[in-house]
Design a protein around this motif. Structure first.
Motif, PDB file in Angstrom:
ATOM      1  N   THR A   1       0.831  -1.224   0.000  1.00 36.49           N
ATOM      2  CA  THR A   1       0.000   0.000   0.000  1.00 36.49           C
ATOM      3  C   THR A   1       0.856   1.260   0.000  1.00 36.49           C
ATOM      4  OG1 THR A   1      -1.507  -1.237   1.382  1.00 36.49           O
ATOM      5  CG2 THR A   1      -1.930   1.123   1.196  1.00 36.49           C
ATOM      6  N   PHE A   2       1.963   1.181   0.721  1.00 39.63           N
ATOM      7  CA  PHE A   2       2.778   2.390   0.874  1.00 39.63           C
ATOM      8  C   PHE A   2       4.114   2.207   0.179  1.00 39.63           C
ATOM      9  CE2 PHE A   2       0.079   1.919   4.632  1.00 39.63           C
ATOM     10  CZ  PHE A   2      -0.682   3.060   4.494  1.00 39.63           C
ATOM     11  N   GLU A   3       4.223   2.821  -0.971  1.00 38.76           N
ATOM     12  CA  GLU A   3       5.484   2.707  -1.697  1.00 38.76           C
ATOM     13  C   GLU A   3       6.563   3.498  -0.964  1.00 38.76           C
ATOM     14  OE1 GLU A   3       6.403   3.761  -6.138  1.00 38.76           O
ATOM     15  OE2 GLU A   3       4.461   2.739  -5.908  1.00 38.76           O
TER      16      GLU A   3
ATOM     17  N   LEU B   1       2.400   8.750   6.339  1.00 36.58           N
ATOM     18  CA  LEU B   1       2.659   8.827   7.778  1.00 36.58           C
ATOM     19  C   LEU B   1       1.356   8.899   8.578  1.00 36.58           C
ATOM     20  CD1 LEU B   1       5.776  11.123   7.551  1.00 36.58           C
ATOM     21  CD2 LEU B   1       5.743   8.826   8.535  1.00 36.58           C
ATOM     22  N   HIS B   2       0.379   9.570   7.995  1.00 35.60           N
ATOM     23  CA  HIS B   2      -0.945   9.636   8.636  1.00 35.60           C
ATOM     24  C   HIS B   2      -1.596   8.247   8.648  1.00 35.60           C
ATOM     25  CE1 HIS B   2      -5.190  10.279   9.089  1.00 35.60           C
ATOM     26  NE2 HIS B   2      -5.418  10.123   7.804  1.00 35.60           N
ATOM     27  N   GLN B   3      -1.600   7.592   7.491  1.00 30.75           N
ATOM     28  CA  GLN B   3      -2.250   6.282   7.385  1.00 30.75           C
ATOM     29  C   GLN B   3      -1.551   5.245   8.268  1.00 30.75           C
ATOM     30  OE1 GLN B   3      -4.922   5.374   5.507  1.00 30.75           O
ATOM     31  NE2 GLN B   3      -5.267   7.321   4.462  1.00 30.75           N
TER      32      GLN B   3
ATOM     33  N   HIS C   1      -2.607   1.023  15.205  1.00 33.53           N
ATOM     34  CA  HIS C   1      -3.578   0.582  16.222  1.00 33.53           C
ATOM     35  C   HIS C   1      -4.070  -0.833  15.970  1.00 33.53           C
ATOM     36  CE1 HIS C   1      -3.603   4.433  18.236  1.00 33.53           C
ATOM     37  NE2 HIS C   1      -3.484   4.961  17.036  1.00 33.53           N
ATOM     38  N   GLU C   2      -3.647  -1.411  14.835  1.00 35.41           N
ATOM     39  CA  GLU C   2      -3.970  -2.825  14.576  1.00 35.41           C
ATOM     40  C   GLU C   2      -2.870  -3.759  15.106  1.00 35.41           C
ATOM     41  OE1 GLU C   2      -5.135  -3.318  10.347  1.00 35.41           O
ATOM     42  OE2 GLU C   2      -5.508  -1.152  10.411  1.00 35.41           O
TER      43      GLU C   2
ATOM     44  N   MET D   1       5.405   2.356  12.203  1.00 37.05           N
ATOM     45  CA  MET D   1       4.165   2.073  12.958  1.00 37.05           C
ATOM     46  C   MET D   1       4.422   2.134  14.456  1.00 37.05           C
ATOM     47  SD  MET D   1       1.610  -0.731  11.343  1.00 37.05           S
ATOM     48  CE  MET D   1       2.742  -1.883  10.611  1.00 37.05           C
ATOM     49  N   LEU D   2       5.459   1.432  14.900  1.00 38.51           N
ATOM     50  CA  LEU D   2       5.768   1.411  16.335  1.00 38.51           C
ATOM     51  C   LEU D   2       6.093   2.824  16.834  1.00 38.51           C
ATOM     52  CD1 LEU D   2       8.027  -1.805  16.375  1.00 38.51           C
ATOM     53  CD2 LEU D   2       5.716  -1.631  17.321  1.00 38.51           C
TER      54      LEU D   2
END
Ligand code: AKG
Ligand code: FE2
Length: 333
Positions: free
Chosen positions: A24-26, A34-36, A42-43, A101-102
């Motif tokens: 999804t994120f190239e 960064l927003h997504q 949170h998953e 993510m972390l």
């Protein structure tokens, strides 16, 4: 130090999340990504999120190791000889995605226009020719303990690492400020703005590609005209720190400040802890409560060297609005 061991069920959940997101994120360094990515964080398994929140809220030691993630060493290919040679798409995209993510669970990732050509995610690798430098890219020299980017008002609250490989177990060193043994008098001197902290070499134009960094004006200003700052601040019984002794000076004749800095250096060095980052490990440092450095090691320069990914994390992106290359960017200059 605190350690969280990822268990089999958690590893499976992390693997599935990375499988879902990796295509999804190239790029990870855009505003949108960064927003997504921050929301997808949170998953992640709740034990990881709880640990990172406890870390963020200073309920931990200031060092959090997250172990048990498996790196596919073959997929990574050779360790690059220079951060400039890092490939795009990155062979470590999954690890970078997990790192971001972390990190998003403790704050917001950002980078420097004046470091590694403005990249958000840094490669910490030994570079041939830098062996004796005071930089993450050195190897044979002791990297003196420091607060990351201590010279900068907008330095990160936290520092996050993903260790891709460390075949010879090079040692990161950690000093915990909470337990430092200093006299009240020394604490009080260190809490006064009597210290100059110069920019470290990673922020200098000579260590970036010509014309890539937006501006070295602030770094130049800090080099030529550093404003005196305090080394300890916050609650002096449990102080925050801002120091990088290798790049520090005091005013001419301020013997008291000089002695206090020397006492601090001795106290930190007397109680340094070894941290051998291992492949697959993620590590978070509280850049206000611990200092870090690295012991000398012998680099190989043959594609099998130690390789870390690193990202700076701020608790408050808004503080740097006027200092970023644009209001939407994550790059401070
Ligand atoms: O290589 C290490 O273990 C740490 C180097 C360092 O100081 C850094 O990346 O900020
Ligand atoms: Fe550092």
């Amino acid at each position: 130090m605190d350690t969280l061991e990822i268990d089999a069920t958690e590893l499976q959940a992390i693997t599935q999340l990375l499988d879902k997101l990796e295509g999804t994120f190239e790029r990870l360094d855009t505003e949108e990504a960064l927003h997504q990515v921050a929301v997808h964080a949170h998953e992640l398994p709740s034990r990881l999120r709880l640990a990172l929140n406890a870390f963020r809220l200073e309920r931990m030691s200031g060092v959090l190791r997250i172990r048990g993630y498996q790196v596919d060493d073959d997929r990574l290919g050779p360790t690059p000889g220079h951060w400039r040679e890092s490939r795009n798409p990155s062979p470590a995209h999954r690890e970078e995605l997990l790192l971001v993510m972390l990190s998003s669970l403790v704050g917001d990732p950002f980078g420097w226009a004046t470091q590694q050509d403005g990249r958000l995610i840094h490669d910490i690798i030994p570079i041939q020719g830098h062996e004796q430098e005071q930089m993450g890219t050195s190897s044979e020299a002791l990297l003196t303990w420091h607060t990351e980017d201590a010279f900068h008002l907008l330095r990160g609250d936290f520092l996050a690492f993903s260790c891709l490989r460390n075949p010879y177990a090079a040692v990161t060193t950690i000093g915990f400020v909470d337990t430092l043994k200093l006299t009240d008098r020394t604490r009080s001197v260190l809490a006064q703005p009597r210290f100059n902290i110069l920019p470290d070499n990673s922020h200098k134009a000579k260590n970036n590609s010509p014309g890539t960094a937006e501006s070295f004006a602030y770094v130049e200003e800090m080099l030529n005209n550093p404003a005196p700052v305090a080394v300890l601040f916050g609650d002096l019984d449990k102080p925050y720190i801002r120091a990088d002794p290798y790049f520090m000076t005091v005013q001419d004749g301020d013997d008291e400040a000089r002695a206090a800095l020397a006492e601090l250096a001795d106290a930190v060095e007397d109680d340094m802890h070894d941290l051998r980052l291992e492949a697959g490990e993620f590590c978070f440092l509280d850049n206000f409560r611990v200092v870090h450095g690295r012991k000398p090691f012998k680099a190989r320069f043959d594609g099998t060297d130690r390789w870390l990914k690193r990202v700076n994390v701020t608790s408050d992106l808004r503080k740097s609005r006027g200092a970023r290359t644009s209001a939407g960017s994550r790059s401070i200059h």
